[in-house]
Design an enzyme around this catalytic site. Structure first.
Site, PDB file in Angstrom:
ATOM      1  N   CYS A  23       0.824  -1.219   0.000  1.00  0.00           N
ATOM      2  CA  CYS A  23       0.000   0.000   0.000  1.00  0.00           C
ATOM      3  C   CYS A  23       0.857   1.268   0.000  1.00  0.00           C
ATOM      4  CB  CYS A  23      -0.936   0.014   1.205  1.00  0.00           C
ATOM      5  SG  CYS A  23      -2.127  -1.330   1.137  1.00  0.00           S
TER       6      CYS A  23
ATOM      7  N   HIS B 260      -3.819   7.357   2.241  1.00  0.00           N
ATOM      8  CA  HIS B 260      -4.100   6.039   1.684  1.00  0.00           C
ATOM      9  C   HIS B 260      -5.506   5.636   2.115  1.00  0.00           C
ATOM     10  CE1 HIS B 260      -4.089   1.910   0.725  1.00  0.00           C
ATOM     11  NE2 HIS B 260      -3.825   1.466   1.942  1.00  0.00           N
TER      12      HIS B 260
ATOM     13  N   ASN C  75     -10.024  -0.276  -0.871  1.00  0.00           N
ATOM     14  CA  ASN C  75      -8.580  -0.128  -0.734  1.00  0.00           C
ATOM     15  C   ASN C  75      -7.914  -0.651  -2.012  1.00  0.00           C
ATOM     16  OD1 ASN C  75      -5.868  -0.356  -0.117  1.00  0.00           O
ATOM     17  ND2 ASN C  75      -6.184  -1.302   1.887  1.00  0.00           N
TER      18      ASN C  75
HETATM   19  O1  UT7 Z   1      -3.954  -1.001   3.411  1.00  0.00           O
HETATM   20  C1  UT7 Z   1      -3.378  -1.097   4.681  1.00  0.00           C
HETATM   21  C2  UT7 Z   1      -3.684  -2.366   5.314  1.00  0.00           C
HETATM   22  N1  UT7 Z   1      -4.993  -2.646   5.788  1.00  0.00           N
HETATM   23  C3  UT7 Z   1      -5.602  -1.960   6.755  1.00  0.00           C
HETATM   24  O2  UT7 Z   1      -5.194  -0.908   7.167  1.00  0.00           O
HETATM   25  C4  UT7 Z   1      -6.805  -2.594   7.358  1.00  0.00           C
HETATM   26  C5  UT7 Z   1      -6.821  -2.364   8.823  1.00  0.00           C
HETATM   27  N2  UT7 Z   1      -7.914  -3.000   9.538  1.00  0.00           N
HETATM   28  C6  UT7 Z   1      -9.216  -2.729   9.325  1.00  0.00           C
HETATM   29  O3  UT7 Z   1      -9.567  -1.943   8.466  1.00  0.00           O
HETATM   30  C7  UT7 Z   1     -10.228  -3.364  10.254  1.00  0.00           C
HETATM   31  O4  UT7 Z   1      -9.540  -4.042  11.282  1.00  0.00           O
HETATM   32  C8  UT7 Z   1     -11.209  -4.344   9.553  1.00  0.00           C
HETATM   33  C9  UT7 Z   1     -12.162  -3.559   8.665  1.00  0.00           C
HETATM   34  C10 UT7 Z   1     -10.443  -5.342   8.716  1.00  0.00           C
HETATM   35  C11 UT7 Z   1     -12.037  -5.072  10.574  1.00  0.00           C
HETATM   36  O5  UT7 Z   1     -12.733  -4.146  11.411  1.00  0.00           O
HETATM   37  P1  UT7 Z   1     -12.681  -4.280  12.992  1.00  0.00           P
HETATM   38  O6  UT7 Z   1     -13.533  -3.223  13.530  1.00  0.00           O
HETATM   39  O7  UT7 Z   1     -11.231  -4.299  13.382  1.00  0.00           O
HETATM   40  O8  UT7 Z   1     -13.389  -5.676  13.223  1.00  0.00           O
HETATM   41  P2  UT7 Z   1     -12.846  -6.965  13.958  1.00  0.00           P
HETATM   42  O9  UT7 Z   1     -11.796  -7.636  13.129  1.00  0.00           O
HETATM   43  O10 UT7 Z   1     -12.505  -6.627  15.382  1.00  0.00           O
HETATM   44  O11 UT7 Z   1     -14.129  -7.871  13.949  1.00  0.00           O
HETATM   45  C12 UT7 Z   1     -15.304  -7.536  14.698  1.00  0.00           C
HETATM   46  C13 UT7 Z   1     -16.369  -8.555  14.435  1.00  0.00           C
HETATM   47  C14 UT7 Z   1     -15.892  -9.994  14.555  1.00  0.00           C
HETATM   48  O12 UT7 Z   1     -16.943 -10.753  15.118  1.00  0.00           O
HETATM   49  P3  UT7 Z   1     -16.901 -11.165  16.686  1.00  0.00           P
HETATM   50  O13 UT7 Z   1     -15.638 -11.969  16.833  1.00  0.00           O
HETATM   51  O14 UT7 Z   1     -16.856  -9.881  17.431  1.00  0.00           O
HETATM   52  O15 UT7 Z   1     -18.136 -11.958  16.846  1.00  0.00           O
HETATM   53  C15 UT7 Z   1     -15.673 -10.440  13.134  1.00  0.00           C
HETATM   54  O16 UT7 Z   1     -15.814 -11.817  12.956  1.00  0.00           O
HETATM   55  O17 UT7 Z   1     -16.835  -8.432  13.076  1.00  0.00           O
HETATM   56  C16 UT7 Z   1     -16.786  -9.689  12.425  1.00  0.00           C
HETATM   57  N3  UT7 Z   1     -16.512  -9.493  11.008  1.00  0.00           N
HETATM   58  C17 UT7 Z   1     -17.482  -9.289  10.088  1.00  0.00           C
HETATM   59  N4  UT7 Z   1     -18.813  -9.234  10.183  1.00  0.00           N
HETATM   60  C18 UT7 Z   1     -19.506  -8.988   9.044  1.00  0.00           C
HETATM   61  C19 UT7 Z   1     -15.305  -9.421  10.380  1.00  0.00           C
HETATM   62  N5  UT7 Z   1     -15.469  -9.188   9.067  1.00  0.00           N
HETATM   63  C20 UT7 Z   1     -16.801  -9.097   8.864  1.00  0.00           C
HETATM   64  C21 UT7 Z   1     -17.591  -8.872   7.713  1.00  0.00           C
HETATM   65  N6  UT7 Z   1     -18.922  -8.816   7.862  1.00  0.00           N
HETATM   66  N7  UT7 Z   1     -17.040  -8.674   6.490  1.00  0.00           N
END
Ligand code: UT7
Length: 333
Positions: free
Chosen positions: A118, A260, A290
């Site tokens: 990225c 970004h 992204n």
């Molecule tokens: O380009 C540079 C590199 N990338 C980034 O900078 C990405 C950085 N990270 C992020 O953008 C975020 O961490 C994500 C968007 C990937 C995830 O968001 P989050 O708020 O950190 O969610 P989380 O991983 O803590 O997950 C929360 C909940 C989980 O369920 P439980 O365990 O709380 O029951 C996940 O299983 O959301 C669930 N979950 C989803 N639910 C519906 C994860 N992905 C999804 C989904 N749809 N697509």
């Protein structure tokens, strides 16, 4: 404080290209266990673009480059240097930049790729900046291009909702302008001890061409989303302050931030930590997701073409990505 170099690296033109096919959150919720509301709230993304079979990174890059060259009023034959930032190269080698050179018929240019995922565009910009400011080259084409859809596991809801395809390109010219218009400075960093955060673990050097690795999903993006999120906000603030301090500016001097486009919440949190008003922070993540190395030049092109960035503006670029890599750039447009 930065001493004035003999030459400036001025922005002569910019352009972007997005594939036609749109994949919405609603399309995704029909296929995997996710929903539009979750994706919008957690990421700000509503839809992303998907390249057609014929569109590789070099094809997208060449489209964006032609637009940038037209906007600069420069012929491809006058380009000295082509750098393509991509983590989805057409093939393992030769470099995607060589295919772009061929497609543009930019026969004079030296062409090579940069892999900083990225952060790739800011890394590539930094390399071009050095060549122009030292006087070695006169015209550079810096491109970010990605077909992330080819390395995304469409069954993994934690990653597939995030990424999209596209390309953005910038033409830089060596000039001597008393206003110091152009790239004021770039600041790039790496920390390989955090390489586990975002990666495509399958490779040639480690595993050879290995069908077991393919079956294990090792050629897909793997990401620790939460850990990446936290470190991203911290690094974006840190490196933006580094760039501003280096040039003797404060955050109040910034007219437009082009970050970004990783996640709307990361962009907002970094803007808040820098105390920069949200209306100065450009985002188009809702349309494209992204696009990795392409995200900053796509956003820059759109911000410029829509009049958000005006001549004379101080523009701050900030990025973090796999590696871990991170960087910032300050441009007097
Ligand atoms: O380009 C540079 C590199 N990338 C980034 O900078 C990405 C950085 N990270 C992020 O953008 C975020 O961490 C994500 C968007 C990937 C995830 O968001 P989050 O708020 O950190 O969610 P989380 O991983 O803590 O997950 C929360 C909940 C989980 O369920 P439980 O365990 O709380 O029951 C996940 O299983 O959301 C669930 N979950 C989803 N639910 C519906 C994860 N992905 C999804 C989904 N749809 N697509």
């Amino acid at each position: 404080m930065n001493s004035t170099p003999p030459f400036q690296a001025e922005i002569a033109g910019i352009g972007s290209y997005l594939p036609e096919k749109i994949l919405t959150n609603f399309d995704l919720q029909d296929k995997i266990d996710t929903d539009d509301e979750w994706i919008r709230q957690r990421t700000g993304i509503e839809e992303r673009r998907i390249a057609s079979k014929e569109e590789s990174s070099s094809v997208l890059a060449a489209h964006a480059a032609r637009k940038a060259l037209t906007s600069a009023g420069i012929e491809a034959g006058d380009v000295d240097l082509i750098i393509v930032a991509t983590s989805t190269p057409d093939v393992l080698f030769p470099a995607t930049a060589c295919f772009v050179q061929q497609q543009l018929e930019a026969s004079r240019a030296v062409a090579f790729d940069i892999t900083a995922v990225c952060s790739g565009f800011v890394f590539a910009l930094s390399v071009a900046e050095q060549y122009l400011k030292t006087g070695k080259y006169e015209t550079a084409l810096v491109i970010g291009s990605e077909v992330n859809s080819r390395i995304v596991n469409w069954q993994d809801r934690t990653t597939c909702i995030l990424f999209g395809d596209g390309a953005g390109a910038m033409v830089l010219k060596r000039t001597q302008n008393p206003e110091r218009r152009g790239v004021l400075s770039t600041h790039i960093h790496s920390d390989g001890s955090r390489s586990d955060l975002i990666r495509v673990p399958g490779g040639i050097g480690r595993t050879g061409v290995n069908s077991q690795a393919v079956e294990n999903g090792e050629y897909f993006i793997h990401m620790s989303g939460n850990a990446t999120y936290k470190i991203a906000v911290q690094k974006l603030e840190e490196v933006s302050r580094e760039a501003l301090t280096y040039n003797g500016f404060s955050t109040d001097d910034v007219d437009v931030v082009v970050p970004h486009q990783a996640n709307r919440r990361i962009i907002d949190a970094a803007g808040e930590r820098l105390n920069i008003a949200s209306d100065k922070v450009f985002s188009n993540i809702y349309k494209y997701g992204n696009t990795s190395a392409a995200s900053i030049p796509i956003a820059l092109a759109e911000a410029y073409e829509s009049g958000v960035i005006k001549k004379g503006n101080l523009v701050l670029l900030m990025v973090v990505g796999s590696g871990l890599t991170w960087g910032a750039g300050l441009i007097r447009w």
